[in-house]
Design a protein around this motif. Sequence first.
Motif, short mmCIF file in Angstrom:
data_model
loop_
_atom_site.label_atom_id
_atom_site.label_comp_id
_atom_site.label_asym_id
_atom_site.label_seq_id
_atom_site.Cartn_x
_atom_site.Cartn_y
_atom_site.Cartn_z
N ASP A 249 0.84 -1.15 -0.03
CA ASP A 249 0.08 0.07 -0.13
C ASP A 249 0.90 1.32 -0.05
O ASP A 249 0.56 2.35 -0.66
CB ASP A 249 -1.09 -0.06 1.24
CG ASP A 249 -2.08 -1.13 1.18
OD1 ASP A 249 -2.40 -1.37 -0.11
OD2 ASP A 249 -2.81 -1.10 2.03
N ASP A 250 2.00 1.41 0.66
CA ASP A 250 2.77 2.35 0.64
C ASP A 250 3.78 2.40 -0.17
O ASP A 250 5.00 2.33 0.22
CB ASP A 250 3.08 2.76 2.10
CG ASP A 250 3.94 4.16 2.45
OD1 ASP A 250 3.76 4.85 1.46
OD2 ASP A 250 4.56 4.17 3.31
N THR A 251 3.60 2.13 -1.23
CA THR A 251 4.80 2.06 -2.47
C THR A 251 4.58 3.29 -3.30
O THR A 251 3.48 3.50 -3.74
CB THR A 251 4.65 0.78 -3.26
OG1 THR A 251 4.94 -0.57 -2.37
CG2 THR A 251 5.71 0.44 -4.23
N ALA A 252 5.78 3.99 -3.69
CA ALA A 252 5.60 4.86 -4.67
C ALA A 252 6.17 4.11 -6.09
O ALA A 252 7.16 3.74 -6.32
CB ALA A 252 6.67 6.12 -4.32
N ILE A 253 5.20 4.15 -7.02
CA ILE A 253 5.30 3.61 -8.35
C ILE A 253 5.66 4.75 -9.50
O ILE A 253 4.74 5.47 -9.69
CB ILE A 253 4.46 2.62 -8.56
CG1 ILE A 253 4.12 1.54 -7.65
CG2 ILE A 253 4.80 2.04 -9.96
CD1 ILE A 253 2.87 0.80 -7.97
N THR A 254 6.82 4.48 -10.06
CA THR A 254 7.08 5.82 -11.15
C THR A 254 7.38 5.09 -12.28
O THR A 254 8.04 4.04 -12.46
CB THR A 254 8.27 6.45 -10.61
OG1 THR A 254 8.19 7.18 -9.58
CG2 THR A 254 8.59 7.53 -11.81
N VAL A 255 6.37 5.31 -13.32
CA VAL A 255 6.52 4.80 -14.53
C VAL A 255 7.05 5.77 -15.44
O VAL A 255 6.57 7.06 -15.68
CB VAL A 255 5.14 4.19 -15.20
CG1 VAL A 255 5.32 3.66 -16.62
CG2 VAL A 255 4.59 3.20 -14.23
N PHE A 256 8.34 5.75 -16.19
CA PHE A 256 8.75 6.55 -16.94
C PHE A 256 8.44 6.21 -18.38
O PHE A 256 8.48 5.15 -19.02
CB PHE A 256 10.33 6.28 -16.99
CG PHE A 256 11.06 6.82 -15.93
CD1 PHE A 256 10.71 8.01 -15.02
CD2 PHE A 256 12.30 5.91 -15.20
CE1 PHE A 256 11.46 8.21 -14.02
CE2 PHE A 256 12.94 6.24 -14.21
CZ PHE A 256 12.55 7.44 -13.56
N THR A 257 7.63 7.17 -18.91
CA THR A 257 6.77 7.13 -20.05
C THR A 257 7.57 7.42 -21.34
O THR A 257 8.04 8.51 -21.52
CB THR A 257 5.27 7.52 -20.04
OG1 THR A 257 5.75 8.99 -19.90
CG2 THR A 257 4.57 7.13 -18.87
N SER A 258 7.39 6.76 -22.35
CA SER A 258 7.97 6.92 -23.60
C SER A 258 7.20 7.78 -24.61
O SER A 258 5.77 7.76 -24.47
CB SER A 258 8.32 5.63 -24.43
OG SER A 258 8.91 5.94 -25.56
N PRO A 259 7.89 8.74 -25.58
CA PRO A 259 7.21 9.30 -26.52
C PRO A 259 6.76 8.77 -27.64
O PRO A 259 5.97 9.03 -28.65
CB PRO A 259 8.22 10.55 -26.72
CG PRO A 259 9.62 9.86 -26.64
CD PRO A 259 9.35 8.96 -25.51
N ASP A 260 7.30 7.33 -27.88
CA ASP A 260 7.45 6.69 -29.14
C ASP A 260 5.99 5.73 -29.03
O ASP A 260 5.87 4.99 -28.05
CB ASP A 260 8.48 5.80 -29.25
CG ASP A 260 9.84 6.86 -29.32
OD1 ASP A 260 9.58 7.98 -29.78
OD2 ASP A 260 10.81 6.33 -29.04
N ALA A 261 5.49 5.74 -30.06
CA ALA A 261 4.33 4.63 -30.26
C ALA A 261 5.24 3.21 -30.71
O ALA A 261 6.04 3.31 -31.51
CB ALA A 261 3.43 5.00 -31.12
N PRO A 262 4.62 2.02 -30.25
CA PRO A 262 3.57 1.65 -29.20
C PRO A 262 4.05 1.64 -28.07
O PRO A 262 3.10 1.44 -26.96
CB PRO A 262 3.10 0.18 -29.79
CG PRO A 262 4.32 -0.55 -30.02
CD PRO A 262 5.29 0.47 -30.83
N THR A 263 5.20 2.03 -27.58
CA THR A 263 5.74 1.90 -26.26
C THR A 263 4.85 2.81 -25.29
O THR A 263 4.55 2.46 -24.20
CB THR A 263 7.25 2.54 -26.11
OG1 THR A 263 7.93 1.84 -27.33
CG2 THR A 263 7.90 2.10 -24.82
N ARG A 264 4.45 3.87 -25.56
CA ARG A 264 3.80 4.64 -24.90
C ARG A 264 2.40 4.08 -24.44
O ARG A 264 1.91 4.42 -23.21
CB ARG A 264 3.83 6.14 -25.46
CG ARG A 264 2.85 6.22 -26.63
CD ARG A 264 2.60 7.62 -27.21
NE ARG A 264 1.81 7.78 -28.53
CZ ARG A 264 2.49 8.11 -29.45
NH1 ARG A 264 3.66 8.61 -29.62
NH2 ARG A 264 1.57 8.14 -30.72
#
Length: 350
Positions: A249-264
């Motif tokens: 419950d007390d986890t900070a989850i960071t998703v580094f998001t890509s600008p490229d398709a389909p990765t984003r």
Amino acid sequence: MTTALDNWATWAEIHRQPAIWSAWGKALDVDGLRAWIKSVDHDEVWFCGAGTSAYIGDIIAAGVPGLRAVPSTDLVAAPKAFLNGVKPLVVSFGRSGNSTESIGTLDALDALAPDAPRLHITCNKDGALATRGAQGPMKVIVLPEATHDAGFAMTSSFSTMLLTALALFDAPCNVPSRLDALAGHLSTLLPQFRGMPRPERAVYVGAGPLAFAAREAALKVMELSAGQIPALWDSTLGFRHGPKSFVSDDTAITVFTSPDAPTRDYDSDLVAELRAQFPQARVMAVGPGGDIDIPMPFGPTWAAPLCVALAQVTGVEWAGALGLNVDDPFSGQGTLSRVVSGVKLYPVAS
């Protein structure tokens, strides 16, 4: 306004990165170094280093085709598994240039590939990477003294070595202009990175080069918190295959998001899934149009230092909140040191 964090060298080293990048982009002899790289005889390009310096190679190899990451920790442990007839251009990264594995890599090359060209990118003009000679062609790039971080955690050293290598091995570009632009982005972002609540656990996820930026981000948090905040990293699609069990419950989850398709799209789907499955956790999308909007006009590989800077800032803040010595989190423990040394090196038979 001056705060307690301003007393730490690591905090200053994080915040001087924009100025370093901008000045270095104008000083680096990109054309001359590219010409030298083209002139030397080699079959492959290897990026070597240990820890954070190895992750630099991982990020680049994941984002620039035709390059290979060979951690020096792997090369030193089993040199003949790598140096088996190929002639690589070995690019070695090292903040101090004096770690045991940096020296072991040079020893292995001397024994098994003495004619292989070498390019050393280091922050210490007095280290082995800067001063030790070679039989074959060699170039040494000594970064500005300001990158030779005094703190335990690599910050400006990591980012400036990474950007230097990209300037030389990615597609040609106007390097001064690009580093100026990245410096401007980071100057804007650094205040936005502040004030994140300290979690019990942290997770960093990304795809392609941003997966390895996530690896470096997780390492920064664990190093700076002296392991008191366990941190995990994985790829966007790999995270579901077991590692997701790490989330509480007390986890900070960071998703580094890509600008490229389909990765984003895969990144976006994971963010939505995690928010639905773990409503008590703090899930944050960091990238173009995200909760923290990191522009990536030059692609995700060049944006990796911007993403990692988030973990640098939060890692220092969380370490300070834990009452730790930010510049030496393992002070008094004798378990980890700023420069890895004391590892016994075994001879390599030629």
